[in-house]
Design an enzyme around this catalytic site. Structure first.
Site, PDB file in Angstrom:
ATOM      1  N   HIS A 102       0.846  -1.200   0.000  1.00 34.66           N
ATOM      2  CA  HIS A 102       0.000   0.000   0.000  1.00 34.66           C
ATOM      3  C   HIS A 102       0.876   1.242   0.000  1.00 34.66           C
ATOM      4  O   HIS A 102       2.024   1.201   0.443  1.00 34.66           O
ATOM      5  CB  HIS A 102      -0.925   0.012   1.222  1.00 34.66           C
ATOM      6  CG  HIS A 102      -0.192  -0.237   2.506  1.00 34.66           C
ATOM      7  ND1 HIS A 102       0.138  -1.502   2.922  1.00 34.66           N
ATOM      8  CD2 HIS A 102       0.288   0.611   3.444  1.00 34.66           C
ATOM      9  CE1 HIS A 102       0.798  -1.423   4.067  1.00 34.66           C
ATOM     10  NE2 HIS A 102       0.909  -0.156   4.401  1.00 34.66           N
ATOM     11  N   HIS A 104       0.916   5.223   1.393  1.00 33.83           N
ATOM     12  CA  HIS A 104       0.314   6.197   2.310  1.00 33.83           C
ATOM     13  C   HIS A 104       0.323   7.580   1.660  1.00 33.83           C
ATOM     14  O   HIS A 104       1.350   7.995   1.109  1.00 33.83           O
ATOM     15  CB  HIS A 104       1.140   6.321   3.592  1.00 33.83           C
ATOM     16  CG  HIS A 104       1.272   5.071   4.397  1.00 33.83           C
ATOM     17  ND1 HIS A 104       0.532   4.833   5.522  1.00 33.83           N
ATOM     18  CD2 HIS A 104       2.082   3.988   4.250  1.00 33.83           C
ATOM     19  CE1 HIS A 104       0.888   3.666   6.047  1.00 33.83           C
ATOM     20  NE2 HIS A 104       1.824   3.133   5.294  1.00 33.83           N
TER      21      HIS A 104
HETATM   22  P1  5GP Z   1       2.307  -0.040   7.149  1.00 30.37           P
HETATM   23  O1  5GP Z   1       2.883  -0.025   8.523  1.00 30.37           O
HETATM   24  O2  5GP Z   1       2.125  -1.492   6.732  1.00 30.37           O
HETATM   25  O3  5GP Z   1       3.049   0.770   6.131  1.00 30.37           O
HETATM   26  O4  5GP Z   1       0.897   0.642   7.236  1.00 30.37           O
HETATM   27  C1  5GP Z   1      -0.267  -0.025   7.586  1.00 30.37           C
HETATM   28  C2  5GP Z   1      -1.299   1.032   7.839  1.00 30.37           C
HETATM   29  O5  5GP Z   1      -2.544   0.397   7.922  1.00 30.37           O
HETATM   30  C3  5GP Z   1      -1.081   1.784   9.159  1.00 30.37           C
HETATM   31  O6  5GP Z   1      -0.987   3.167   8.893  1.00 30.37           O
HETATM   32  C4  5GP Z   1      -2.308   1.422   9.980  1.00 30.37           C
HETATM   33  O7  5GP Z   1      -2.783   2.510  10.733  1.00 30.37           O
HETATM   34  C5  5GP Z   1      -3.305   1.007   8.917  1.00 30.37           C
HETATM   35  N1  5GP Z   1      -4.279   0.012   9.349  1.00 30.37           N
HETATM   36  C6  5GP Z   1      -4.057  -1.057  10.163  1.00 30.37           C
HETATM   37  N2  5GP Z   1      -5.197  -1.772  10.307  1.00 30.37           N
HETATM   38  C7  5GP Z   1      -6.141  -1.146   9.553  1.00 30.37           C
HETATM   39  C8  5GP Z   1      -7.524  -1.414   9.299  1.00 30.37           C
HETATM   40  O8  5GP Z   1      -8.111  -2.360   9.800  1.00 30.37           O
HETATM   41  N3  5GP Z   1      -8.160  -0.561   8.462  1.00 30.37           N
HETATM   42  C9  5GP Z   1      -7.539   0.518   7.890  1.00 30.37           C
HETATM   43  N4  5GP Z   1      -8.288   1.289   7.091  1.00 30.37           N
HETATM   44  N5  5GP Z   1      -6.253   0.815   8.123  1.00 30.37           N
HETATM   45  C10 5GP Z   1      -5.547  -0.024   8.941  1.00 30.37           C
END
Ligand code: 5GP
Length: 142
Positions: A102, A104
């Site tokens: 993903h 951000h």
């Molecule tokens: P990463 O750390 O993998 O780059 O980012 C994962 C993102 O997913 C984090 O910013 C976290 O807040 C978000 N996130 C985690 N669980 C959920 C969820 O159940 N729904 C949504 N919409 N975002 C989530």
């Protein structure tokens, strides 16, 4: 590592978990981050089972980039943000916590500190309102 389709974003893609959606096309989905680091924190995911950029096939990498490019001005406008941070983490060593790739999109402003990553759950009515603001801004730019 093999892709694990029990991750939360795979469930969102399958409609098994809800999300505050702002945009969808045949190759990507975008929705509000539930633990935003700033108001308007939006996530863009490809509809392809890849953990990270190393596993993502080129056409879905392009599709994700195009959706980011399309959404960025709308997020900027909706939150009157002077700047945007656009980041994509690959692997736990880089801070990745959800293992479906993903990107951000995070509004930034001088003097406004980011909240901790993936720490504090936002109010759902607020997220709904934020999604509506982005959808409206997208409509204005279409
Ligand atoms: P990463 O750390 O993998 O780059 O980012 C994962 C993102 O997913 C984090 O910013 C976290 O807040 C978000 N996130 C985690 N669980 C959920 C969820 O159940 N729904 C949504 N919409 N975002 C989530």
């Amino acid at each position: 590592m093999a892709y694990d389709d029990s991750n939360i974003f795979a469930k969102i893609l399958r409609g098994e978990m809800p999300s505050f959606k702002v945009y969808e096309d045949d190759k990507t989905l975008a929705f509000m981050d539930v633990m935003p680091q700033a108001e308007g924190h939006t996530l863009v995911i490809p509809k392809f089972p890849a953990e990270n950029l190393f596993d993502l096939v080129p056409d879905y990498a392009v599709a994700m980039a195009l959706t980011v490019k399309r959404l960025a001005p709308a997020v900027k406008k909706a939150f009157d943000a002077p700047g945007l941070m656009i980041v994509q983490l690959n692997g736990s060593a880089a801070g990745q916590t959800v293992f479906h790739i993903h990107t951000h999109i995070i509004p930034r402003a001088h003097g406004l500190e980011l909240k901790f990553h993936a720490r504090e759950m936002a109010d759902f009515s607020e997220l709904k309102n934020h999604a509506a603001r982005i959808i409206e801004a997208l409509g204005e730019s279409a």
